[in-house]
Design a protein around this motif. Structure first.
Motif, PDB file in Angstrom:
ATOM      1  N   LEU A 475       0.823  -1.209   0.000  1.00 29.83           N
ATOM      2  CA  LEU A 475       0.000   0.000   0.000  1.00 29.83           C
ATOM      3  C   LEU A 475       0.855   1.257   0.000  1.00 29.83           C
ATOM      4  O   LEU A 475       0.516   2.258  -0.622  1.00 29.83           O
ATOM      5  N   ASP A 476       1.974   1.192   0.716  1.00 33.74           N
ATOM      6  CA  ASP A 476       2.879   2.337   0.731  1.00 33.74           C
ATOM      7  C   ASP A 476       3.425   2.611  -0.670  1.00 33.74           C
ATOM      8  O   ASP A 476       3.605   3.755  -1.076  1.00 33.74           O
ATOM      9  N   MET A 477       3.709   1.533  -1.411  1.00 36.70           N
ATOM     10  CA  MET A 477       4.319   1.687  -2.722  1.00 36.70           C
ATOM     11  C   MET A 477       3.292   2.042  -3.787  1.00 36.70           C
ATOM     12  O   MET A 477       3.517   2.892  -4.633  1.00 36.70           O
ATOM     13  N   ARG A 478       2.131   1.369  -3.764  1.00 39.20           N
ATOM     14  CA  ARG A 478       1.146   1.579  -4.823  1.00 39.20           C
ATOM     15  C   ARG A 478       0.175   2.715  -4.511  1.00 39.20           C
ATOM     16  O   ARG A 478      -0.277   3.442  -5.386  1.00 39.20           O
ATOM     17  N   GLY A 479      -0.154   2.886  -3.238  1.00 38.98           N
ATOM     18  CA  GLY A 479      -1.099   3.920  -2.856  1.00 38.98           C
ATOM     19  C   GLY A 479      -2.530   3.408  -2.852  1.00 38.98           C
ATOM     20  O   GLY A 479      -2.810   2.259  -3.194  1.00 38.98           O
ATOM     21  N   LEU A 480      -3.455   4.253  -2.472  1.00 36.11           N
ATOM     22  CA  LEU A 480      -4.868   3.905  -2.383  1.00 36.11           C
ATOM     23  C   LEU A 480      -5.619   4.445  -3.591  1.00 36.11           C
ATOM     24  O   LEU A 480      -5.090   5.212  -4.394  1.00 36.11           O
ATOM     25  N   ASP A 481      -6.886   4.051  -3.716  1.00 31.05           N
ATOM     26  CA  ASP A 481      -7.697   4.528  -4.821  1.00 31.05           C
ATOM     27  C   ASP A 481      -7.984   6.023  -4.676  1.00 31.05           C
ATOM     28  O   ASP A 481      -7.984   6.577  -3.571  1.00 31.05           O
ATOM     29  N   ASP A 482      -8.315   6.664  -5.804  1.00 34.74           N
ATOM     30  CA  ASP A 482      -8.599   8.095  -5.782  1.00 34.74           C
ATOM     31  C   ASP A 482      -9.761   8.442  -4.852  1.00 34.74           C
ATOM     32  O   ASP A 482      -9.799   9.520  -4.255  1.00 34.74           O
ATOM     33  N   GLN A 483     -10.725   7.505  -4.739  1.00 32.90           N
ATOM     34  CA  GLN A 483     -11.882   7.784  -3.886  1.00 32.90           C
ATOM     35  C   GLN A 483     -11.463   8.062  -2.442  1.00 32.90           C
ATOM     36  O   GLN A 483     -12.083   8.876  -1.742  1.00 32.90           O
ATOM     37  N   HIS A 484     -10.420   7.376  -2.016  1.00 32.75           N
ATOM     38  CA  HIS A 484      -9.939   7.578  -0.642  1.00 32.75           C
ATOM     39  C   HIS A 484      -9.409   8.999  -0.463  1.00 32.75           C
ATOM     40  O   HIS A 484      -9.735   9.674   0.525  1.00 32.75           O
ATOM     41  N   TYR A 485      -8.632   9.474  -1.446  1.00 29.62           N
ATOM     42  CA  TYR A 485      -8.063  10.818  -1.348  1.00 29.62           C
ATOM     43  C   TYR A 485      -9.150  11.887  -1.512  1.00 29.62           C
ATOM     44  O   TYR A 485      -9.103  12.936  -0.867  1.00 29.62           O
ATOM     45  N   GLN A 486     -10.136  11.591  -2.362  1.00 29.50           N
ATOM     46  CA  GLN A 486     -11.250  12.524  -2.508  1.00 29.50           C
ATOM     47  C   GLN A 486     -12.012  12.669  -1.191  1.00 29.50           C
ATOM     48  O   GLN A 486     -12.406  13.782  -0.806  1.00 29.50           O
ATOM     49  N   ALA A 487     -12.208  11.551  -0.505  1.00 25.94           N
ATOM     50  CA  ALA A 487     -12.925  11.584   0.772  1.00 25.94           C
ATOM     51  C   ALA A 487     -12.178  12.427   1.798  1.00 25.94           C
ATOM     52  O   ALA A 487     -12.793  13.160   2.588  1.00 25.94           O
ATOM     53  N   LEU A 488     -10.836  12.349   1.778  1.00 23.21           N
ATOM     54  CA  LEU A 488     -10.042  13.157   2.710  1.00 23.21           C
ATOM     55  C   LEU A 488     -10.205  14.646   2.418  1.00 23.21           C
ATOM     56  O   LEU A 488     -10.307  15.476   3.334  1.00 23.21           O
ATOM     57  N   ILE A 489     -10.208  15.009   1.135  1.00 26.39           N
ATOM     58  CA  ILE A 489     -10.380  16.424   0.755  1.00 26.39           C
ATOM     59  C   ILE A 489     -11.758  16.928   1.191  1.00 26.39           C
ATOM     60  O   ILE A 489     -11.895  18.012   1.775  1.00 26.39           O
ATOM     61  N   LEU A 490     -12.792  16.123   0.901  1.00 22.81           N
ATOM     62  CA  LEU A 490     -14.152  16.531   1.268  1.00 22.81           C
ATOM     63  C   LEU A 490     -14.310  16.656   2.775  1.00 22.81           C
ATOM     64  O   LEU A 490     -14.959  17.589   3.273  1.00 22.81           O
ATOM     65  N   GLU A 491     -13.700  15.724   3.507  1.00 23.64           N
ATOM     66  CA  GLU A 491     -13.785  15.778   4.969  1.00 23.64           C
ATOM     67  C   GLU A 491     -13.111  17.040   5.500  1.00 23.64           C
ATOM     68  O   GLU A 491     -13.611  17.703   6.422  1.00 23.64           O
ATOM     69  N   TYR A 492     -11.970  17.393   4.916  1.00 21.59           N
ATOM     70  CA  TYR A 492     -11.226  18.582   5.341  1.00 21.59           C
ATOM     71  C   TYR A 492     -12.053  19.846   5.068  1.00 21.59           C
ATOM     72  O   TYR A 492     -12.183  20.733   5.925  1.00 21.59           O
ATOM     73  N   LEU A 493     -12.640  19.940   3.860  1.00 18.74           N
ATOM     74  CA  LEU A 493     -13.420  21.129   3.505  1.00 18.74           C
ATOM     75  C   LEU A 493     -14.707  21.219   4.327  1.00 18.74           C
ATOM     76  O   LEU A 493     -15.158  22.317   4.676  1.00 18.74           O
ATOM     77  N   LYS A 494     -15.278  20.077   4.640  1.00 21.20           N
ATOM     78  CA  LYS A 494     -16.482  20.078   5.460  1.00 21.20           C
ATOM     79  C   LYS A 494     -16.191  20.582   6.863  1.00 21.20           C
ATOM     80  O   LYS A 494     -16.981  21.325   7.460  1.00 21.20           O
ATOM     81  N   LYS A 495     -15.003  20.227   7.365  1.00 19.78           N
ATOM     82  CA  LYS A 495     -14.639  20.605   8.724  1.00 19.78           C
ATOM     83  C   LYS A 495     -14.215  22.066   8.818  1.00 19.78           C
ATOM     84  O   LYS A 495     -14.578  22.779   9.763  1.00 19.78           O
ATOM     85  N   PHE A 496     -13.440  22.537   7.820  1.00 13.36           N
ATOM     86  CA  PHE A 496     -12.878  23.886   7.906  1.00 13.36           C
ATOM     87  C   PHE A 496     -13.545  24.893   6.953  1.00 13.36           C
ATOM     88  O   PHE A 496     -13.196  26.066   6.963  1.00 13.36           O
ATOM     89  N   GLY A 497     -14.465  24.435   6.156  1.00 13.11           N
ATOM     90  CA  GLY A 497     -15.212  25.342   5.296  1.00 13.11           C
ATOM     91  C   GLY A 497     -14.530  25.661   3.984  1.00 13.11           C
ATOM     92  O   GLY A 497     -15.179  25.727   2.938  1.00 13.11           O
TER      93      GLY A 497
END
Length: 550
Positions: A475-497
């Motif tokens: 996982l460190d080498m290949r990484g996760l799916d884009d959906q995972h990174y999108q969820a992190l961005i949305l969570e950040y924007l939801k929390k901080f506006g």
């Protein structure tokens, strides 16, 4: 001499145009520019079978008319206020005896640099060799075929040259006796004859001398330490260095001629510790030497055989406490590519020191360059150790041997694959080290289910990772799916506006695959954000990003 130079200039300006061995300039620009030109013209003269190359000041390169120059090389200073000629000479490798002439032609001052063609190795300036293509000066490393032609054009074999004042008394009798033993081992059919040969006959038969005359090869392999002056300015010295894992020098020792005896001394100096496998099993021995004795001797003997002694450097053997052993010698690698040597299993037909190589073969010190290096790779494979690492840059050959398994579980999985060829293992070893591989190798490894990912960021396949308990590393080498990174961005924007691009890059950059460098990580984040914007998930307001309202 003045008339000769004048006539020479007149002949050269009548050449159709500038060439690989000839360049015209009106005035001085910089010391560095002259150094690069000397390198290029010495190498170009060699390729064109010219005795000399020429750099001429006071001639227009457009129409080759003599216009004169205000450049005075005797008064011109280089960096550090050094005299120009000395500054240039000390930064050329190998040093060449170029000459500078100042002549007056029809009242116009002309400066001529007469540069001898190189005859044994490309001439480098400040560690970079150059070549001329038409009227342009280029780096020689970008034209490997031209570099190879320079090596193949060597007019003499340094190792076969005669040391005029040396005699058999300048050779070590113990080394001669050892040479006899090795010669008999290599030629068992002569076991009855060799003891009856006197030393002169033996040395001739073993190709160490020529008609009783002492060669440079004889001095390097058999010479007494005090006989090394016969090969000056060439250097015959080897240095063993012990370093800690973080590169701090802890011990060292220098070794001199006779190299035939020094090989054994260095071999015993290396702390070849025992390596214990962490897990026992049918595929693994319980304990082995960190470095196979054959590999040590072959790597060291190759360094001796292929060292360019005229460059003035010494052979080094660096032993580090991180279980690595590195051998380095001076001179380019004539076969050009390690892959050509190993995978084709064909020895190079041209050697830098042909006489020395043949003598060492007669004494059973080396195999041919092809079979010896290939066998080193096979020895590492037998232990499931990493493949040897070759660095062929900067006119040196460096090989690093690793004396440990990087991951026991992964090594076991490789051992269980019966159809894995040496080519496959070498390519997979490159993937493990995050190094590029050829498309054909990537295709074959992918078909076997050993790698995945996009070029050039290949990684261990999920199947192999799952069976070797390397899921986390995968996982460190290949990484996760884009959906995972999108969820992190949305969570950040939801929390901080809202957030600026740099804040979102900081959020994700450490979570992306390790195989990506920082620039590629940033590009991937930006592409991801643009994709989210197009899909209506986020939007921009000025320089800030927010969740898009639906």
């Amino acid at each position: 001499m003045t008339e000769y130079i004048k006539n020479l200039v007149q002949q050269l300006v009548n050449e159709p145009n500038e060439q690989e061995w000839l360049e015209f300039k009106e005035n001085y620009h910089s010391a560095e520019e002259i150094g690069e030109r000397i390198s290029a013209l010495a190498n170009g003269a060699c390729l064109c079978n010219k005795r000399n190359g020429y750099l001429i000041f006071g001639v227009k390169d457009s129409d080759q008319s003599i216009v004169g120059t205000n450049f005075d090389p005797k008064k011109q200073k280089a960096k550090g206020n050094e005299d120009l000629e000395f500054w240039l000479s000390s930064r050329l490798n190998p040093r060449i005896d170029f000459k500078i002439y100042d002549v007056d032609i029809e009242g116009k001052k002309v400066i001529v640099f007469e540069i001898p063609a190189t005859s044994h190795t490309p001439v480098a300036f400040l560690h970079e060799a150059y070549i001329r293509l038409g009227s342009y000066t280029k780096k020689l490393k970008d034209y490997p075929e031209k570099a190879k032609k320079i090596w193949q054009s060597m007019s003499t074999d340094w190792s076969a040259e005669i040391c005029q004042d040396a005699t058999i008394e300048d050779l070590d009798p113990i080394a001669i006796a050892k040479a006899r033993q090795l010669f008999i081992k290599k030629n068992p059919r002569l076991v009855e004859e060799v003891p009856n040969w006197d030393d002169v006959t033996f040395l001739n038969k073993a190709r160490l001398t020529i008609k009783g005359k002492i060669t440079n090869t004889a001095i390097v392999l058999l010479g007494l330490p005090e006989s090394a002056h016969f090969i000056n300015p060439a250097v015959a010295q080897m240095t063993w260095i012990l370093k800690s894992a973080d590169g701090i020098e802890k011990d060292y020792e220098h070794f001199y001629t006779p190299f035939l005896l020094a090989v054994d001394e260095i071999y015993h100096k290396i702390r070849n510790l025992k390596y214990r496998y962490l897990m026992s099993g049918t595929l693994f021995p319980e304990e082995v030497d960190q470095y196979d004795p054959y590999i040590i001797r072959e790597a060291l003997s190759n360094a001796i055989a292929h060292q360019d002694y005229r460059l003035g450097g010494r052979i080094t053997i660096v032993e580090k406490e991180d279980s690595t052993l590195t051998f380095q010698n001076y001179g380019s690698f004539l076969p050009v590519s390690i892959d050509n040597v190993i995978l084709s299993d064909s020895p190079e037909q041209k050697y830098r020191n042909t006489f020395l190589v043949n003598a060492m073969m007669q004494l059973n010190l080396i195999d041919t360059i092809g079979s010896g290096i290939r066998r080193m790779f096979l020895k590492q494979r037998e232990k499931f150790f990493p493949m040897p690492d070759y660095d062929l840059e900067n006119n040196k050959v460096q090989v690093k041997i690793t004396g440990k398994v990087l991951n026991v579980d992964y090594a076991r999985k490789l051992a269980e694959l019966p159809d894995l060829s040496l080519s496959n293992i070498i390519a997979l070893d490159q993937v493990q080290k995050n190094l590029p591989i050829q498309d054909i190798d990537a295709s074959e490894l992918r078909k076997k289910g050993l790698i995945e990912g996009r070029k050039p960021n290949y990684c261990i396949s999920a199947d192999v990772a799952e069976q070797t308990d390397l899921q986390a590393e995968y996982l460190d080498m290949r990484g996760l799916d884009d959906q995972h990174y999108q969820a992190l961005i949305l969570e950040y924007l939801k929390k901080f506006g809202q957030a600026k691009r740099a804040e979102l890059e900081k959020l994700l950059v450490d979570k992306l695959p390790q195989v990506l460098d920082n620039d590629k990580k940033i590009n991937r984040i930006r592409n991801l954000m643009q994709k989210m914007r197009v899909n209506g998930l986020i939007k921009t307001e000025g320089k800030t990003w927010k969740i898009a309202k639906k």
